[in-house]
Design a protein around this motif. Structure first.
Motif, PDB file in Angstrom:
ATOM      1  N   SER A  47      33.163 -31.696  66.779  1.00  0.00           N
ATOM      2  CA  SER A  47      32.765 -30.227  66.145  1.00  0.00           C
ATOM      3  C   SER A  47      32.089 -29.869  67.141  1.00  0.00           C
ATOM      4  CB  SER A  47      32.590 -30.205  64.080  1.00  0.00           C
ATOM      5  OG  SER A  47      31.255 -31.127  64.552  1.00  0.00           O
ATOM      6  N   GLY A  48      31.560 -27.968  67.225  1.00  0.00           N
ATOM      7  CA  GLY A  48      30.196 -28.461  67.447  1.00  0.00           C
ATOM      8  C   GLY A  48      30.460 -26.446  67.195  1.00  0.00           C
ATOM      9  N   ALA A  49      29.008 -26.036  68.140  1.00  0.00           N
ATOM     10  CA  ALA A  49      28.188 -25.642  67.628  1.00  0.00           C
ATOM     11  C   ALA A  49      27.583 -24.122  68.735  1.00  0.00           C
ATOM     12  CB  ALA A  49      27.737 -24.490  66.078  1.00  0.00           C
ATOM     13  N   VAL A  50      27.366 -22.923  69.266  1.00  0.00           N
ATOM     14  CA  VAL A  50      26.509 -22.242  69.529  1.00  0.00           C
ATOM     15  C   VAL A  50      25.526 -21.083  69.135  1.00  0.00           C
ATOM     16  CG1 VAL A  50      27.241 -21.114  72.367  1.00  0.00           C
ATOM     17  CG2 VAL A  50      28.829 -23.543  71.391  1.00  0.00           C
ATOM     18  N   TYR A  51      24.794 -21.490  69.252  1.00  0.00           N
ATOM     19  CA  TYR A  51      23.449 -19.962  69.235  1.00  0.00           C
ATOM     20  C   TYR A  51      23.312 -19.492  70.438  1.00  0.00           C
ATOM     21  CZ  TYR A  51      23.391 -22.434  64.255  1.00  0.00           C
ATOM     22  OH  TYR A  51      23.549 -23.109  63.696  1.00  0.00           O
ATOM     23  N   THR A  52      23.479 -18.101  70.277  1.00  0.00           N
ATOM     24  CA  THR A  52      23.661 -16.937  70.660  1.00  0.00           C
ATOM     25  C   THR A  52      22.219 -15.759  70.380  1.00  0.00           C
ATOM     26  OG1 THR A  52      24.961 -18.068  72.220  1.00  0.00           O
ATOM     27  CG2 THR A  52      24.419 -15.693  72.432  1.00  0.00           C
ATOM     28  N   ARG A  53      20.939 -15.718  71.414  1.00  0.00           N
ATOM     29  CA  ARG A  53      20.132 -14.961  71.153  1.00  0.00           C
ATOM     30  C   ARG A  53      20.972 -13.445  72.083  1.00  0.00           C
ATOM     31  NH1 ARG A  53      16.006 -14.967  68.608  1.00  0.00           N
ATOM     32  NH2 ARG A  53      15.364 -18.058  69.447  1.00  0.00           N
ATOM     33  N   GLU A 122      13.782 -21.693  60.047  1.00  0.00           N
ATOM     34  CA  GLU A 122      13.256 -21.999  60.806  1.00  0.00           C
ATOM     35  C   GLU A 122      14.265 -23.827  61.529  1.00  0.00           C
ATOM     36  OE1 GLU A 122      12.251 -21.229  57.055  1.00  0.00           O
ATOM     37  OE2 GLU A 122      10.249 -20.646  58.373  1.00  0.00           O
ATOM     38  N   SER A 123      15.069 -23.838  60.613  1.00  0.00           N
ATOM     39  CA  SER A 123      16.347 -24.944  61.323  1.00  0.00           C
ATOM     40  C   SER A 123      17.213 -24.183  61.183  1.00  0.00           C
ATOM     41  CB  SER A 123      16.565 -26.557  59.935  1.00  0.00           C
ATOM     42  OG  SER A 123      17.287 -24.721  58.968  1.00  0.00           O
ATOM     43  N   GLN A 124      18.039 -23.070  61.208  1.00  0.00           N
ATOM     44  CA  GLN A 124      18.709 -22.336  62.204  1.00  0.00           C
ATOM     45  C   GLN A 124      20.442 -22.870  61.171  1.00  0.00           C
ATOM     46  OE1 GLN A 124      18.804 -22.376  66.311  1.00  0.00           O
ATOM     47  NE2 GLN A 124      17.193 -20.437  66.263  1.00  0.00           N
ATOM     48  N   LYS A 125      19.817 -23.099  60.477  1.00  0.00           N
ATOM     49  CA  LYS A 125      21.146 -24.322  59.428  1.00  0.00           C
ATOM     50  C   LYS A 125      22.186 -23.058  58.768  1.00  0.00           C
ATOM     51  CE  LYS A 125      19.841 -28.991  59.857  1.00  0.00           C
ATOM     52  NZ  LYS A 125      19.716 -29.621  58.625  1.00  0.00           N
ATOM     53  N   ILE A 126      23.379 -22.919  58.867  1.00  0.00           N
ATOM     54  CA  ILE A 126      23.463 -21.637  57.902  1.00  0.00           C
ATOM     55  C   ILE A 126      24.961 -22.131  56.765  1.00  0.00           C
ATOM     56  CG2 ILE A 126      25.614 -19.743  58.096  1.00  0.00           C
ATOM     57  CD1 ILE A 126      24.779 -19.380  60.865  1.00  0.00           C
ATOM     58  N   PHE A 127      24.907 -22.323  55.684  1.00  0.00           N
ATOM     59  CA  PHE A 127      25.348 -22.621  54.619  1.00  0.00           C
ATOM     60  C   PHE A 127      26.330 -21.797  54.031  1.00  0.00           C
ATOM     61  CE2 PHE A 127      20.888 -25.274  55.088  1.00  0.00           C
ATOM     62  CZ  PHE A 127      21.866 -26.452  54.834  1.00  0.00           C
ATOM     63  N   ILE A 128      27.729 -22.273  53.938  1.00  0.00           N
ATOM     64  CA  ILE A 128      28.938 -21.785  53.688  1.00  0.00           C
ATOM     65  C   ILE A 128      29.120 -22.742  52.092  1.00  0.00           C
ATOM     66  CG2 ILE A 128      31.226 -20.737  53.883  1.00  0.00           C
ATOM     67  CD1 ILE A 128      30.297 -22.040  57.224  1.00  0.00           C
ATOM     68  N   LYS A 129      28.699 -21.925  50.770  1.00  0.00           N
ATOM     69  CA  LYS A 129      28.277 -22.560  49.951  1.00  0.00           C
ATOM     70  C   LYS A 129      30.000 -22.205  49.005  1.00  0.00           C
ATOM     71  CE  LYS A 129      26.060 -22.275  45.294  1.00  0.00           C
ATOM     72  NZ  LYS A 129      25.084 -21.219  44.728  1.00  0.00           N
ATOM     73  N   SER A 136      24.825 -26.448  62.449  1.00  0.00           N
ATOM     74  CA  SER A 136      24.064 -26.372  62.601  1.00  0.00           C
ATOM     75  C   SER A 136      23.757 -26.788  64.269  1.00  0.00           C
ATOM     76  CB  SER A 136      23.667 -27.721  61.492  1.00  0.00           C
ATOM     77  OG  SER A 136      21.994 -28.318  62.461  1.00  0.00           O
ATOM     78  N   PRO A 137      21.890 -26.879  64.748  1.00  0.00           N
ATOM     79  CA  PRO A 137      22.179 -26.205  65.741  1.00  0.00           C
ATOM     80  C   PRO A 137      22.371 -28.121  66.112  1.00  0.00           C
ATOM     81  CG  PRO A 137      20.400 -25.944  65.466  1.00  0.00           C
ATOM     82  CD  PRO A 137      21.325 -26.365  63.583  1.00  0.00           C
ATOM     83  N   ASN A 138      22.010 -28.827  65.639  1.00  0.00           N
ATOM     84  CA  ASN A 138      21.590 -30.154  65.932  1.00  0.00           C
ATOM     85  C   ASN A 138      23.114 -30.883  65.508  1.00  0.00           C
ATOM     86  OD1 ASN A 138      19.392 -29.965  65.349  1.00  0.00           O
ATOM     87  ND2 ASN A 138      18.966 -30.637  63.108  1.00  0.00           N
ATOM     88  N   LYS A 150      27.264 -29.323  71.758  1.00  0.00           N
ATOM     89  CA  LYS A 150      25.842 -29.824  71.189  1.00  0.00           C
ATOM     90  C   LYS A 150      26.561 -29.226  69.630  1.00  0.00           C
ATOM     91  CE  LYS A 150      22.806 -29.365  74.382  1.00  0.00           C
ATOM     92  NZ  LYS A 150      21.407 -28.931  75.016  1.00  0.00           N
ATOM     93  N   GLY A 151      25.780 -28.922  68.684  1.00  0.00           N
ATOM     94  CA  GLY A 151      25.996 -28.210  67.567  1.00  0.00           C
ATOM     95  C   GLY A 151      26.762 -29.161  66.246  1.00  0.00           C
ATOM     96  N   PHE A 152      27.266 -28.443  65.417  1.00  0.00           N
ATOM     97  CA  PHE A 152      27.550 -28.945  64.178  1.00  0.00           C
ATOM     98  C   PHE A 152      28.108 -28.276  63.289  1.00  0.00           C
ATOM     99  CE2 PHE A 152      28.085 -30.877  59.963  1.00  0.00           C
ATOM    100  CZ  PHE A 152      29.188 -31.932  60.082  1.00  0.00           C
ATOM    101  N   PHE A 153      29.941 -28.641  63.007  1.00  0.00           N
ATOM    102  CA  PHE A 153      30.240 -27.704  62.113  1.00  0.00           C
ATOM    103  C   PHE A 153      31.420 -28.435  61.322  1.00  0.00           C
ATOM    104  CE2 PHE A 153      33.715 -24.442  61.152  1.00  0.00           C
ATOM    105  CZ  PHE A 153      33.628 -23.990  60.301  1.00  0.00           C
ATOM    106  N   GLY A 154      31.279 -28.702  60.473  1.00  0.00           N
ATOM    107  CA  GLY A 154      31.349 -29.545  59.106  1.00  0.00           C
ATOM    108  C   GLY A 154      31.097 -29.600  57.861  1.00  0.00           C
ATOM    109  N   LYS A 155      31.267 -30.336  56.746  1.00  0.00           N
ATOM    110  CA  LYS A 155      30.902 -30.942  55.280  1.00  0.00           C
ATOM    111  C   LYS A 155      29.592 -31.357  55.456  1.00  0.00           C
ATOM    112  CE  LYS A 155      35.661 -30.802  53.745  1.00  0.00           C
ATOM    113  NZ  LYS A 155      36.186 -30.465  53.255  1.00  0.00           N
ATOM    114  N   VAL A 156      29.039 -30.580  53.965  1.00  0.00           N
ATOM    115  CA  VAL A 156      27.990 -31.250  53.770  1.00  0.00           C
ATOM    116  C   VAL A 156      27.822 -32.666  53.221  1.00  0.00           C
ATOM    117  CG1 VAL A 156      25.959 -30.681  52.405  1.00  0.00           C
ATOM    118  CG2 VAL A 156      26.824 -28.722  53.587  1.00  0.00           C
ATOM    119  N   PHE A 157      27.158 -32.777  53.594  1.00  0.00           N
ATOM    120  CA  PHE A 157      27.097 -35.104  53.000  1.00  0.00           C
ATOM    121  C   PHE A 157      25.985 -34.840  51.714  1.00  0.00           C
ATOM    122  CE2 PHE A 157      27.285 -35.851  57.477  1.00  0.00           C
ATOM    123  CZ  PHE A 157      28.571 -35.456  58.165  1.00  0.00           C
TER     124      PHE A 157
END
Length: 157
Positions: A47-53, A122-129, A136-138, A150-157
Motif C-alpha cells: 500500500s502507499g499514499a501520496v500527499y500533495t499540496r 497534525e498527523s494528516q491521517k484520514i479515517f474512513i470509519k 497515513s503519510p507514515n 511512502k505512506g499507508f492505506f489499510g486497516k486500522v489496527f
C-alpha cells in the motif's frame, strides 16, 4: 605412504563439505520460501499514499491525497479532497480536523463509493470509519517491482 595421503585428503574434504552445508541440501538454509535467499515476502509493501499540496483554486495550500492498496479482490484506490476550508476542533481531544470527501474505488470489481471523513491536521491521517480503513503519510518501503513508496492505506489496527 600413498595410502596415508589419500585417506588424509579424503577425511579433510568430507569434513569441510559437511561443515559447509551442515549435511543438508542447500546448506541447511531453510527459509520457507523455496531456498530463495533474497528479501522475505513480509518486506514487500502492498500500500502507499501520496500527499500533495493544492497550488490553485478554492482550497489552495490544503492537502489532497491519492492512495492505493493491494487486496485479495484487486487494486483498491482512494482519492481524498477537502470539502470546505473550515477547520473543526474536537471537543474532548482539542485536535484540529478538516472535512474530506474520499472516493474509494476497486477497478477489478468495478465498484466506486464516496465517503465523508475527517483528516486530523497534525498527523494528516484520514479515517474512513465505515470501512475501518486509514490513510497515513507514515510508512515507507519497496514494492514487489522494486519501486520505493511512502505512506499507508489499510486497516486500522
Amino acid at each position: 605412504m600413498s595410502n596415508y595421503k589419500k585417506a588424509s585428503w579424503g577425511n579433510s574434504y568430507n569434513q569441510g563439505f559437511q561443515k559447509q552445508n551442515n549435511g543438508y541440501p542447500n546448506g541447511g538454509n531453510f527459509q520457507g520460501n523455496g531456498g530463495y535467499k533474497g528479501r522475505p515476502q513480509t518486506d514487500v509493501k502492498k500500500s502507499g499514499a501520496v500527499y500533495t499540496r493544492m497550488k490553485k483554486g478554492k482550497f489552495e495550500g490544503q492537502m489532497c491525497v491519492n492512495a492505493w492498496r493491494k487486496t485479495k479482490n484487486g487494486l483498491q484506490t482512494a482519492s481524498a479532497f477537502p470539502v470546505d476550508g473550515v477547520e473543526h476542533i474536537g471537543a474532548e481531544s482539542k485536535k484540529t480536523f478538516v472535512r474530506m470527501a474520499v472516493e474509494v474505488a476497486n477497478k477489478e470489481l468495478g465498484i466506486s463509493q464516496t465517503y465523508w471523513c475527517l483528516m486530523q491536521k497534525e498527523s494528516q491521517k484520514i479515517f474512513i470509519k465505515e470501512l475501518g480503513l486509514v490513510i497515513s503519510p507514515n510508512g515507507n518501503g519497496v514494492t514487489s517491482s522494486g519501486k520505493r513508496v511512502k505512506g499507508f492505506f489499510g486497516k486500522v489496527f
